[in-house]
Write a protein that holds these residues in place. Structure first.
Motif, mmCIF file in Angstrom:
data_model
loop_
_atom_site.group_PDB
_atom_site.id
_atom_site.type_symbol
_atom_site.label_atom_id
_atom_site.label_comp_id
_atom_site.label_asym_id
_atom_site.label_seq_id
_atom_site.Cartn_x
_atom_site.Cartn_y
_atom_site.Cartn_z
ATOM 1 N N SER A 249 0.850 -1.193 0.000
ATOM 2 C CA SER A 249 0.000 0.000 0.000
ATOM 3 C C SER A 249 0.887 1.246 0.000
ATOM 4 C CB SER A 249 -0.929 0.015 1.213
ATOM 5 O OG SER A 249 -1.736 1.167 1.222
ATOM 6 N N ILE A 267 2.181 4.252 -11.088
ATOM 7 C CA ILE A 267 0.993 4.230 -10.244
ATOM 8 C C ILE A 267 0.658 5.641 -9.770
ATOM 9 C CG2 ILE A 267 0.042 3.435 -8.036
ATOM 10 C CD1 ILE A 267 1.589 0.909 -8.308
ATOM 11 N N ALA A 269 -1.074 7.198 -6.874
ATOM 12 C CA ALA A 269 -1.553 6.829 -5.544
ATOM 13 C C ALA A 269 -2.791 7.612 -5.123
ATOM 14 C CB ALA A 269 -0.445 7.034 -4.510
ATOM 15 N N SER A 272 -8.001 5.785 -6.817
ATOM 16 C CA SER A 272 -8.447 4.624 -6.038
ATOM 17 C C SER A 272 -8.334 3.322 -6.824
ATOM 18 C CB SER A 272 -9.894 4.823 -5.569
ATOM 19 O OG SER A 272 -10.760 4.995 -6.687
ATOM 20 N N ASP A 274 -6.089 2.596 -9.212
ATOM 21 C CA ASP A 274 -4.673 2.222 -9.248
ATOM 22 C C ASP A 274 -4.241 1.607 -7.924
ATOM 23 O OD1 ASP A 274 -4.493 3.093 -11.801
ATOM 24 O OD2 ASP A 274 -2.986 4.653 -11.437
ATOM 25 N N MET A 275 -4.680 2.206 -6.825
ATOM 26 C CA MET A 275 -4.303 1.700 -5.506
ATOM 27 C C MET A 275 -4.905 0.328 -5.255
ATOM 28 S SD MET A 275 -2.152 3.567 -4.120
ATOM 29 C CE MET A 275 -2.194 2.593 -2.620
ATOM 30 N N HIS A 276 -6.142 0.145 -5.716
ATOM 31 C CA HIS A 276 -6.787 -1.155 -5.526
ATOM 32 C C HIS A 276 -6.043 -2.234 -6.300
ATOM 33 C CE1 HIS A 276 -9.973 -4.066 -4.828
ATOM 34 N NE2 HIS A 276 -9.986 -4.324 -6.133
ATOM 35 N N HIS A 278 -2.909 -2.161 -7.123
ATOM 36 C CA HIS A 278 -1.618 -2.343 -6.452
ATOM 37 C C HIS A 278 -1.761 -3.269 -5.239
ATOM 38 C CE1 HIS A 278 2.358 -1.460 -4.953
ATOM 39 N NE2 HIS A 278 1.865 -0.961 -3.823
ATOM 40 N N GLN A 279 -2.778 -3.029 -4.438
ATOM 41 C CA GLN A 279 -2.999 -3.857 -3.249
ATOM 42 C C GLN A 279 -3.362 -5.286 -3.626
ATOM 43 O OE1 GLN A 279 -6.019 -1.715 -1.138
ATOM 44 N NE2 GLN A 279 -4.645 -0.049 -0.515
#
Length: 328
Positions: A249, A267, A269, A272, A274-276, A278-279
């Motif tokens: 994260s 990415i 950050a 949302s 992109d972050m999802h 990534h996670q």
């Protein structure tokens, strides 16, 4: 664009560079006994308790005259023929076993955003595993590897050889750290480094050994899975995946470029989606590594560079699912 850059001098100032004193101090955080995988037996005629050792786990003690209730499979027919009376062999449980400490120091390990590098974490955990094994009277061996180099140390229960093992681990780590961040050497990735190490391990390890593997498993591939399956048939394996919180994260919004040394990913950050992604990518990676060890009936745990020393517990009963959940 946000970039993370650490010079060799800064690395030393932030205790990223290891010292022998640190590795020796790990004995105070080591458990009194070696954690062993808790495996269930598949057979119904092997007794009520499962031995922590694979194979017979017994060594010959003596021959005595046969008594009612003795296993007929242990009858010594040579002594029986020579004396004219039935004799049976007596075995006693082996109290020591070879313990192999495998530490991956590929260049992907030389990164960290909190407390320490992944490579430093792996070495500290390797030192704890060493002291746990050594203090239990076991013979400890080492297999340490980078993208182009590996060091092998034979099993020994002598303290002098144990300190030499820690010294080799220390020197290999600090030399590679210096090469990566001094600018004198390029970032190197060998996709076959881990599989080559496991293949070499297959030639070194004898049945009944306990194997610790400390790595970020960035280069886990099908060959690695095959080697682990083969090794797990006659040995106990305990895999520890080290990771950094930024891999799971990114807490600060911004534009980031992430790389594993081979591919680059951009990415946002603050986005949302992109972050999802990534996670989820990290969770999928942990799931795949966990599944690889689970399928071979081996133990597996994850450790974060953000953990304090007291939280770096070498316990195979750690819930991997819970550890993954906490990284979200």
């Amino acid at each position: 664009m946000t970039e993370y850059n650490v010079t060799a001098k800064q690395a030393r100032q932030h205790s990223i560079e290891l010292t022998l004193e640190q590795l020796i101090a790990c004995q105070y955080w080591a458990k009194e006994s070696i954690p062993l995988p808790h495996k269930k037996t598949r057979a119904h005629l092997v007794g009520g308790h499962l031995s922590p050792f694979k194979g017979r786990g017994m060594e010959f003690s003596e021959v005595r005259q046969y008594q009612p209730g003795d296993d007929i499979r242990t009858i010594d027919w040579r002594v029986t023929a020579r004396t004219g009376k039935v004799h049976t062999k007596i075995f006693q449980e082996e109290r020591e076993r070879p313990v192999y400490i495998v530490t991956d120091l590929q260049d992907t390990m030389f990164f960290g955003s909190k407390n320490r590098f992944k490579s430093t974490l792996a070495c500290l955990q390797a030192a704890r595993a060493f002291w746990a094994a050594f203090n239990s009277g076991n013979r400890v061996a080492g297999l340490f590897s980078t993208a182009e180099k590996h060091i092998e140390l034979k099993p020994s229960n002598r303290r002098q050889n144990g300190l030499r093992l820690l010294q080799h681990l220390l020197e290999l780590h600090n030399q590679r750290l210096h090469d990566v961040y001094s600018g004198s050497d390029s970032y190197r990735i060998n996709q076959n480094a881990l599989s080559d190490t496991l293949l070499r391990l297959r030639h070194l390890v004898k049945g009944g050994s306990l194997i610790y593997i400390f790595s970020d498993f960035m280069n886990l591939n099908e060959e690695c899975r095959q080697h682990l399956t083969y090794l797990a048939q006659h040995n106990d394996i305990y895999g520890v995946m080290v990771y950094d919180p930024l891999e799971s994260s990114i807490p600060v919004p911004g534009q980031y470029t992430l790389t594993d040394g081979l591919q680059h990913v951009h990415i946002d950050a603050s986005n949302s989606k992109d972050m999802h992604r990534h996670q989820q990518s990290f969770k999928q990676k942990v799931f795949q590594v966990n599944q690889c060890f689970t399928q071979s009936q081996s133990s597996f745990a994850v450790c974060s560079t953000a953990d304090t020393m007291t939280e770096l517990a070498l316990d195979p009963s750690i819930s991997t699912a819970a550890s993954i959940k906490n990284t979200a």
